[in-house]
Design a protein around this motif. Structure first.
Motif, mmCIF file in Angstrom:
data_model
loop_
_atom_site.group_PDB
_atom_site.id
_atom_site.type_symbol
_atom_site.label_atom_id
_atom_site.label_comp_id
_atom_site.label_asym_id
_atom_site.label_seq_id
_atom_site.Cartn_x
_atom_site.Cartn_y
_atom_site.Cartn_z
ATOM 1 N N VAL A 157 -9.930 4.394 -9.274
ATOM 2 C CA VAL A 157 -10.332 5.320 -8.283
ATOM 3 C C VAL A 157 -9.625 6.627 -8.985
ATOM 4 C CG1 VAL A 157 -9.898 6.439 -6.071
ATOM 5 C CG2 VAL A 157 -10.182 3.834 -6.455
ATOM 6 N N ILE A 158 -8.607 6.938 -9.468
ATOM 7 C CA ILE A 158 -8.011 7.941 -9.746
ATOM 8 C C ILE A 158 -8.813 8.565 -11.138
ATOM 9 C CG2 ILE A 158 -5.842 9.130 -10.874
ATOM 10 C CD1 ILE A 158 -4.269 7.646 -8.991
ATOM 11 N N THR A 178 -6.606 1.333 -8.280
ATOM 12 C CA THR A 178 -6.077 2.565 -7.927
ATOM 13 C C THR A 178 -6.421 3.579 -9.123
ATOM 14 O OG1 THR A 178 -4.538 1.732 -6.566
ATOM 15 C CG2 THR A 178 -4.151 4.069 -7.223
ATOM 16 N N ILE A 235 0.828 -1.252 -0.060
ATOM 17 C CA ILE A 235 0.188 0.023 0.037
ATOM 18 C C ILE A 235 0.755 1.147 -0.043
ATOM 19 C CG2 ILE A 235 -1.996 1.178 1.469
ATOM 20 C CD1 ILE A 235 -2.991 -1.342 0.402
ATOM 21 N N MET A 290 2.087 1.678 -3.276
ATOM 22 C CA MET A 290 0.952 2.437 -4.169
ATOM 23 C C MET A 290 0.832 3.725 -3.927
ATOM 24 S SD MET A 290 -0.694 0.603 -6.235
ATOM 25 C CE MET A 290 -0.925 1.952 -7.601
ATOM 26 N N VAL A 291 0.890 4.329 -2.790
ATOM 27 C CA VAL A 291 0.835 5.842 -2.506
ATOM 28 C C VAL A 291 1.973 6.605 -2.874
ATOM 29 C CG1 VAL A 291 0.689 7.416 -0.479
ATOM 30 C CG2 VAL A 291 -0.535 5.284 -0.348
ATOM 31 N N LEU A 343 -4.438 -4.336 -7.299
ATOM 32 C CA LEU A 343 -4.176 -3.003 -6.593
ATOM 33 C C LEU A 343 -4.209 -2.026 -7.740
ATOM 34 C CD1 LEU A 343 -1.806 -3.312 -3.527
ATOM 35 C CD2 LEU A 343 -4.103 -2.898 -3.484
ATOM 36 N N VAL A 370 1.427 7.168 -6.847
ATOM 37 C CA VAL A 370 0.527 7.995 -7.000
ATOM 38 C C VAL A 370 1.245 9.429 -6.647
ATOM 39 C CG1 VAL A 370 -1.655 9.046 -6.572
ATOM 40 C CG2 VAL A 370 -1.475 6.693 -6.600
ATOM 41 N N THR A 426 3.252 3.308 -12.452
ATOM 42 C CA THR A 426 3.318 1.896 -12.155
ATOM 43 C C THR A 426 4.052 1.218 -12.540
ATOM 44 O OG1 THR A 426 1.715 1.278 -13.766
ATOM 45 C CG2 THR A 426 0.998 1.896 -11.296
ATOM 46 N N SER A 428 -0.262 8.543 -13.434
ATOM 47 C CA SER A 428 -0.297 7.306 -12.303
ATOM 48 C C SER A 428 -0.323 5.850 -12.931
ATOM 49 C CB SER A 428 -1.500 7.592 -11.441
ATOM 50 O OG SER A 428 -2.680 8.197 -12.176
#
Lengths: 308, 288
Positions: free
Chosen positions: B268-269, B265, B87, B90-91, B261, B94, B229, B225
């Protein structure tokens, strides 16, 4: 009549009041936006260790690196990029600062670039074919079977959302290091991306032709072949060529994870700090990409021109 | 008009007409020859590609692919995975995308004005700035990342710089184009009230290009974003690094988890960015 002082007019006062409050609200909103952006910036900086010291430490190193990359100082007996001057530019392979010295491995690069372009072509053809087959069952207006449409659409969505470099990295394991993994990865991504665009074109197709063919007893395949395809094919080809341009770029970098093409060579020379080869390969990639872009643009205009 | 009876048409007549208008009677020999040549060339090309890339390996690889797919779907060890690390990465990813894009906006704003023909009307200068933007854009983000990893070492800084450089090229070009297509009248109006050059830019140009810019910046953050990745695959920080570690040790179940994941993400973005774009551009256009 004595001219009245306009500032005593109640309408004027109301105007000033309203104007002031609107102005304040807007300024507050702007500052709030800036504050939120700055806050996000700070949080991001903390999350990535992006501190001023890091930057201060990094910038000289960046300068040094690019200085070497574009240097005219001798390194290993020769500068990385030739100083453009007539007396030595066309010298032999042994002459430092000549083009021949700079591109002394042009045979290897040419072979790899050729492979890269072939990868892009075959991946585009594969993706185009798969997208062509899948786009008709993905169009709700053409196929009144909701579950099938839903399913095909989700499949296309998944195919185009997984980053193709990740896919290539995974494919290197079952299909071995080499261009095959890259081709399959790019092909799968192309299927998803083109499938979506083709579906949109299908949705805009005029349904009267389809109804006409149905009315004379044409099967679903015949309806698609003679009712929809003539309308959408120029658009398909145009999107396909556009995708080809994108795929050429992708295939130049997909070698970073071992999936073939010039990327593996580029990664190697960057890794070993062979500066003149880094600049040589980057220039060649740019040349090939621009040349193919221009060619494909020509052909695309021809397709679009035919339909108008 | 002279009419012909059907019974009058003999083989001689048909042959004569075929001579006159060959295309009406179906494909001519020439058409057929061209078609066969095209088919032959395509087949030969495919054979060449088959030789070049050895597509036979697809079938031998399918078995292995099936093995890893099965392993990917087995999430029985879910509780033992290092969720905190993933996580966090992942943060970080972004955050890299956001920082890179924001720095790129700051750098691209002045460049965009410099590159716009109606602000700096020197043709040579415009040509040079445009080629500079093309160069920054033309080299892929992943190549920039690789170069910056060599220059500043492993970690998210390299990723941020890669995103920033590539995006500066994109933004500068888009901003310059937005500035070039503004309506001159608003600028003239502001200038006629005695505004200086800076004020004219602020009140004559910025309100016209702001909605376009916001929408492009949001779109770019969104696509960055997604791009960020994979930057980790070459060592430039973020979730890609974790992904590549897990691919290298063949932890396929966790690879699948990381991909899920990433997909969540990104979704969501996309959603947030669509909301923001609608809200910001809606209000911006209401203000005129």
């Amino acid at each position: 009549m004595i001219p009245q002082d306009p500032t005593n007019d109640p309408a004027y006062r109301l105007f000033v009041q309203r104007f002031g409050s609107l102005r304040r609200a807007r300024i507050a909103e702007t500052w709030l936006t800036i504050a939120v952006l700055a806050l996000l910036f700070l949080i991001s900086a903390v999350a990535t260790d992006f501190s001023p010291e890091q930057i201060a430490r990094g910038i000289p190193r960046i300068g040094e690196y690019f200085g070497k990359l574009l240097s005219i100082e001798p390194k290993r007996g020769a500068p990385s990029v030739p100083v453009l001057a007539w007396d030595h530019l066309f010298g032999g392979v042994k002459e430092p600062q000549s083009v021949a010295y700079w591109f002394y491995r042009i045979d290897v690069y040419t072979k790899l670039l050729w492979q890269t372009v072939q990868m892009a072509i075959i991946a585009t053809v594969m993706g185009f074919t798969a997208a062509f087959v899948l786009c008709f069952p993905a169009t709700g207006t053409l196929l009144p079977l909701r579950p099938v449409v839903f399913l095909v659409r989700r499949v296309l969505e998944i195919l185009r959302t997984i980053p193709q470099v990740v896919l290539a990295f995974i494919f290197v394991w079952p299909f071995g290091i080499g261009p095959l993994a890259g081709i399959l990865a790019i092909g799968i991504h192309t299927t998803g991306a083109l499938g979506k665009l083709f579906t949109e074109l299908n949705e805009n197709a005029d349904l009267r032709a389809v109804e006409g063919i149905r009315s004379v007893g044409g099967s679903w395949l015949a309806q698609m072949r003679y009712g929809v395809m003539p309308q959408v094919l120029p658009g398909f080809l145009s999107y396909g060529l556009l995708r080809f341009e994108i795929n050429v770029r992708s295939s130049t970098i997909i070698g970073f994870v071992g999936a073939g093409g010039i990327g593996s060579e580029l990664k190697r020379v960057i890794g070993f700090n062979i500066y003149e080869e880094v600049s040589a390969i980057c220039i060649l990639i740019l040349l090939v990409v621009v040349a193919l872009d221009l060619t494909s643009e020509r052909i695309r205009h021809r397709f679009i021109g035919n339909t108008v | 008009m002279n009419s012909i009876r059907l019974s009058d048409i003999g083989p001689a007549e048909i042959a004569a007409q075929r001579q006159r208008m060959p295309a009406v009677f179906g494909m001519t020999g020439r058409d057929r020859a061209i078609r066969w040549i095209v088919f032959g060339a395509a087949a030969a090309y495919l054979a060449y590609l088959h030789w070049l890339f050895d597509f036979g390996r697809v079938f031998s690889g399918l078995e292995k692919l099936w093995v890893i797919t099965r392993l990917m779907l087995d999430w029985s060890a879910f509780s033992s995975w290092d969720h905190v690390e993933l996580i966090q990465s992942m943060v970080e990813t972004v955050a890299m995308a956001y920082l890179g894009s924001m720095l790129a906006v700051v750098l691209a704003l002045p460049l965009g004005f410099l590159g716009a023909y109606n602000i700096v009307p020197q043709r040579v200068f415009r040509f040079l700035t445009r080629r500079l933007f093309d160069g920054m854009r033309g080299i892929d983000q992943l190549i920039w990342a690789l170069v910056f990893v060599r220059a500043v070492g492993l970690g998210p800084i390299a990723g941020i710089l890669a995103i920033c450089i590539a995006d500066t090229g994109v933004f500068a070009k888009l901003f310059a184009e937005a500035i070039e297509t503004i309506d001159r009248k608003q600028l003239d109006g502001v200038t006629s009230t005695g505004a200086n050059r800076l004020q004219a830019l602020r009140f004559g140009v910025v309100p016209q290009i702001l909605p376009v810019m916001i929408s492009q910046v949001l779109y770019q953050i969104e696509s960055n974003s997604r791009e960020a990745t994979i930057l980790g695959l070459v060592g430039a920080g973020g979730i890609g690094l974790r992904l590549s570690e897990r691919i290298q040790i063949n932890a396929w179940d966790q690879v699948a988890y990381v991909i899920v994941l990433v997909l969540i993400t990104v979704a969501v973005i996309d959603f947030v960015s669509r909301l923001l774009r609608m809200r910001l551009i809606g209000t911006a256009s209401r203000r005129g």
